[in-house]
Design an enzyme around this catalytic site. Structure first.
Site, PDB file in Angstrom:
ATOM      1  N   THR A   1      22.227  23.453  56.266  1.00 25.58           N
ATOM      2  CA  THR A   1      21.971  22.233  56.113  1.00 25.58           C
ATOM      3  C   THR A   1      22.624  21.171  55.484  1.00 25.58           C
ATOM      4  O   THR A   1      23.252  21.597  54.287  1.00 25.58           O
ATOM      5  CB  THR A   1      20.359  22.125  55.424  1.00 25.58           C
ATOM      6  OG1 THR A   1      19.603  22.987  56.272  1.00 25.58           O
ATOM      7  CG2 THR A   1      19.903  20.757  55.505  1.00 25.58           C
TER       8      THR A   1
ATOM      9  N   GLY B   1      19.192  27.316  48.988  1.00 24.62           N
ATOM     10  CA  GLY B   1      18.412  27.941  47.885  1.00 24.62           C
ATOM     11  C   GLY B   1      19.661  28.940  47.020  1.00 24.62           C
ATOM     12  O   GLY B   1      20.722  29.440  47.741  1.00 24.62           O
TER      13      GLY B   1
ATOM     14  N   GLU C   1      12.607  25.799  58.289  1.00 27.35           N
ATOM     15  CA  GLU C   1      12.684  26.640  59.649  1.00 27.35           C
ATOM     16  C   GLU C   1      12.201  26.014  60.962  1.00 27.35           C
ATOM     17  O   GLU C   1      11.563  26.563  61.353  1.00 27.35           O
ATOM     18  CB  GLU C   1      11.819  28.090  59.504  1.00 27.35           C
ATOM     19  CG  GLU C   1      12.550  29.212  58.176  1.00 27.35           C
ATOM     20  CD  GLU C   1      13.693  29.467  58.332  1.00 27.35           C
ATOM     21  OE1 GLU C   1      14.475  29.455  59.442  1.00 27.35           O
ATOM     22  OE2 GLU C   1      14.341  30.082  57.264  1.00 27.35           O
TER      23      GLU C   1
END
Lengths: 655, 655
Positions: A154, A193, A437
């Site tokens: 992303t 993350g 997701e």
């Protein structure tokens, strides 16, 4: 300061003894709670293993979540890292392995409060996208935690639409390297993350350029921090993206690349390779990879979506039999709030939904396992259907469960709004599942595209996958129910759901065709139908969920009252859906107003029936007090003592 | 560490210059934005005053909210106290008074981020419930901030049902004192703002006992902290109730009383007095007091409920024209996400609702001002109607606006989930409004009780208050619309809403009577109808909101395009309500399926029309960047630069 006074109210003798208002609810259970727990676990042996894992984790102080609600983002992060490291030792000590039966219970037992989850995604992406040589090099390093991985897809300006990613990787034949760059601010990697502070390596998705030609998005392994002193590597800018609504324990990060050079061997090359002279070679089929990505949506449902709703139901329902407010009958004691019809109508449909989605999740898991076997046999026929189901159900279940957790929170009034209830953090966390997701609206439109395609095919007499064969049978009948008890017949309501799904799909297909025939361009026509396409996709999933719940109940053991109570929940799930969306069933006259009044009557009757078993039904979820981490939801129902004791641990009382 | 790199992307030259994707939206406004702002403010002079207040507050660094998203609960509290103290100086310096025209803009300009709000409630309760002598003693002390007040009503185990409060105040004739006690843990005061750490005094609500007889709930002024060193007074235990979903800046507190003695003069005695010999005397009418409490529900709507929704709309709509994702047309640039029908369907109905509720709030304010005049003339006839309207609209507006803010948050995807977007804190704060000042379900049932009563009276030919005269006219007609344009006629849709409200009320009244006639006890029958009673109350408020919006539009100036765009929003508000709740309109055949398809068509058409003016419509709300405090919603639309810059201020990047 208040500690002396406390002892008066909250000695060991009070906490631990069950609040009588809660205790009495358990004595009248119509079914065997332990048997239902075993059913949910998939057998008594599974229950035993799960409890052993939970016990091992919860008795270990390193994994404690006791002070979670009082911690800063940084404290949460550091605790999560500590837990991740300790978990490795623990697994070794307990003899738990990644392939063992205990493994799937660990994350649930930790309530997901652990770092380095992206490390697993990093490893999986290398296993799936890497060549044998790359796997041999990187996987051992990652397994031994000599490196910490992340997954950088992303970007600030780009999410769902992968082709739009702007990071570039230019192949330099002279040095046999790729040169990675972040050409503009919107191209900055954002959200990954474990990347803000922890990761040493990451898989970067970037547009591949060779000799000035763009070959599209490819994955590259990039080292971002030193293995010596953890400082950022040359050309790398990275950090934490700052506070979020939840996930304080995760260092979601940003990444800027400035002329970062990596060797040619770092492009993951199972499916595509750049040869030394710059020749681009594509090899093999990516279909199984595509399938792997699809399964992620299903795999998150259990821990990230169902568990929070089940916890929220447990907390809110236990609290609602302990909390008394106002008088239901003049002259009597104040009533338990769960005795109010409006409170039942808030909570019990959420409980029914938790069971409904628990069973549909089992169904999807099984379907995906079958799909995996087929795909390994190079039979890719099931792929479109599996993709449509995983997209649709991910969206419908996350949406429904998020709304359910919010209802539970609000149903607990002021105390639900305190972090100590546990409900706010369940809500702020599950909310993210609607976004990550695959954003839900986009996913539902993918399901809708599949439905329209299948509907067209079915109308033309062509074969369609099993889950959508019902679309071929457009019926113009009417609901045959004659009295309110008929609406407790699964055939009656399942058929009604099917009818609505067919109607919405066929009507939208007709609108779409009409627009195109009237000269509207295809993409414009599609856009003008998307609100209705979303409705059709939801109706399809809702129908399958109801049908699956009814079929599951049918197959249950009739002993110990299990089947009976599950039948009630199935009825409630189905009738709640009709009651909340009456227009869909009334629209073409499939149901009459009189029938709708019967639905309402049966629905309201069911609330009073299920209310009697509400506490046993949440007890069966078998959450420990530590896993609920809620002052309102403990097994003993000592709500007020806990709120008071916990509040005193707040740092604001220590200033 | 990343600071050097930053300058490349976010120099002053970038921030401040308007993102062209946002700028272009403003060039095509169909109406004059400044005129609409003046309309909302109630005139250009009001706009001028509001802007002056905002400018004075925002240019003062003490009031800065710049680092809010990074602060701990304690830092937020300390900042709020600092602001409260500074505000007194500021008001003096600026010449603002409590009765001046600036006053009502101060709180909005501070975004409510200030301490000692309960101090005002403390003062108001003394003014309303105290004798002249008590007012003369306490109000000057409070005005000069020699004492800090709070308001201790809610208990751990008792909220809405005041009669259930358990704190006791026993009159001791010997010493002429009241002895206050917390007899059990559920009686502990819990939630009062400013009480956890700040307050020196509070108004405690307790059961009054004289010579062993209970006289019910009464208010008592109790000192809880020393005026010398702020330590707790003897017999007092108090502290902070710990972390909440929001309101970190407020020290909501708990309070335990153990044989706390206060003089007889400290019972607020405008309406009831205990004489030295223990004689209990009731005096005067409490009706005006009751009215004052009712108005609180209306007074919170503007700042606590509408403003957050208007801010959320501003943020989400500006972001949705800057964010581009996927291609709407092949070969073109990625599309602005606001060009997708599904995104329009999420955001534009929220925008329409913000305007609808803005106008109904004006209507309610005016009605309550009229009510106040009547009540001062000792005419209490309007009280039941005002109570029903304030209860119902408090519930409907808080519920609708909370859902709206959540939709805005989710419509911004991952970036909406970042605290830096401003949306999470808007959501977690507005959510509380569904719970405080009367829990919504309970309020709706109060409105429903009024509706049922009026419906019965109207059916019996008795006169009823103006807002419910429509209940007398039960019509069994059908909707006369013949094509989709007919649904842009306010008469058509207002009548439809009225029809539904009448049907739900009359059907529920019939069910209630039927149950009672069949032998069900009155309170049980009521409980069995509550789910439907809530629906009736909502339908009543929705009808009035639609009618009021249509009437407001009717009266608007036709110049400068204002009336036209407001008419579109009114239509959208009305049709969205039908589209989202089709069953209510289809149920008894008032609308046909064909008509419902016309509603859908008109509704979807309107989305595309209003989309063109979406940005000007939020610009008209006239929020400054500082008041939005959002990386996504600034006037210049430089979303990515702000996210990046702000993230770097996170303490996790300074560790």
């Amino acid at each position: 300061m208040a500690l002396l006074e406390t002892s008066k109210y909250s000695q060991g003798s009070v906490l631990g003894s069950v609040n009588p208002d809660l205790g009495s609810e358990r004595q009248t259970a119509s079914f065997c709670v332990e048997r239902l727990t075993a059913l949910l676990d998939g057998g008594t042996e599974q229950t035993r293993i799960r409890r052993a894992v939970v016990e091992a984790i919860e008795s270990d102080p390193v994994f404690s979540r006791e002070n979670q609600y009082f911690q800063t983002q940084n404290e949460r992060y550091e605790a999560a890292v500590r837990k991740a490291v300790h978990l490795q030792k623990k697994m070794h000590e307990m003899g738990w392995t990644e392939n063992g039966p205990e493994y799937k219970y660990i994350y649930r037992a930790l309530s997901g409060d652990v770092a380095f989850l992206l490390h697993r995604v990093f490893m999986r992406s290398i296993s799936v996208l890497g060549s044998d040589k790359q796997i041999a090099k990187w996987i051992p390093l990652a397994t031994q935690h000599k490196i910490i991985g992340s997954y950088a897809q992303t970007e600030l300006g780009h999410g769902t639409y992968l082709q739009g990613l702007e990071t570039t990787a230019v192949f330099d034949t002279a040095t046999q390297e790729f040169i990675l760059n972040t050409p503009k601010i919107s191209a900055m990697k954002w959200w990954p993350g474990d990347m803000g502070r922890s990761a040493t390596h990451t898989v970067v998705f970037a547009q591949l350029y060779i000799h000035g030609k763009c070959y599209g998005i490819h994955p590259f392994i990039v080292q971002i921090r030193s293995l010596q002193d953890h400082s950022l590597c040359p050309g790398i800018t990275a950090g934490d993206i700052g506070p979020k609504m939840n996930f304080e324990h995760i260092d979601n990060g940003y990444l800027l690349l400035k002329n970062v050079r990596i060797p040619r061997e770092n492009m993951l090359s199972k499916f595509c390779e750049v040869q030394p002279d710059g020749t681009y070679v594509r090899q093999g089929s990516q279909k199984i990879n595509y399938f792997t990505m699809t399964t992620v949506r299903i795999s998150l449902i259990s821990d990230e979506v169902l568990t929070p709703l089940m916890k929220a139901c447990t907390i809110a329902i236990r609290y609602s039999v302990v909390r008394r407010q106002s008088k239901l009958k003049p002259g009597e004691q104040e009533a338990k709030i769960l005795d109010y019809q409006t409170q039942q109508e808030k909570l019990l449909p959420q409980l029914a939904a938790a069971y409904a989605f628990y069973f549909i999740n089992d169904y999807l898991q099984e379907l995906f396992n079958r799909g995996y076997t087929e795909i390994q046999r190079k039979n890719f026929d099931m792929l479109p259907e599996l993709h449509a189901l995983s997209s649709g159900f991910k969206a419908v279940i996350t949406q429904h469960c998020t709304a359910g957790v919010e209802i539970c929170l609000r149903a607990c009034g002021g105390h639900g709004y305190s972090l100590l209830s546990g409900l706010p953090s369940l809500y702020t966390k599950i909310l993210a599942s609607c976004i990550y997701e695959g954003e839900n609206t986009i996913l539902l439109l993918q399901t809708a595209r599949f439905l329209i395609k299948c509907f067209m095919a079915a109308s033309a007499g062509q074969p369609v996958p099993p889950s959508v064969t019902y679309l071929a049978a457009v019926k113009h009948g009417k609901c045959p129910a004659k009295n309110k008890l008929d609406f407790l017949s699964p055939d009656i309501y399942t058929e009604a759901y099917q009818h609505v799904a067919v109607r919405l799909t066929s009507n939208t297909a007709a609108k779409l065709q009409g627009l195109i025939q009237s000269g509207v361009k295809k993409h414009d026509a599609w856009n003008q139908c998307t609100v209705q396409l979303v409705q059709a996709a939801k109706a399809h999933c809702h129908y399958i969920a109801v049908k699956n719940f009814a079929e599951t109940v049918e197959k249950l053991e009739t002993k110990a009252g299990i089947q009976k109570i599950m039948k009630h929940l199935c009825d409630l799930f189905a009738l709640h859906g009709i009651f909340s969306n009456t227009g869909a069933f009334l629209h073409d006259g499939y149901m009459s107003a009189v029938q709708m009044d019967m639905v309402t009557a049966s629905y309201l009757d069911l609330l009073a029936v299920i209310r009697k078993d509400a506490v046993p039904l949440v007890d069966a979820f078998d959450f420990t007090d530590k896993s609920l981490n809620s002052a309102l939801g403990s097994y003993d129902g000592q709500v007020y003592q806990r709120l008071y004791e916990w509040a005193q641990r707040s740092p604001t009382n220590q200033v």
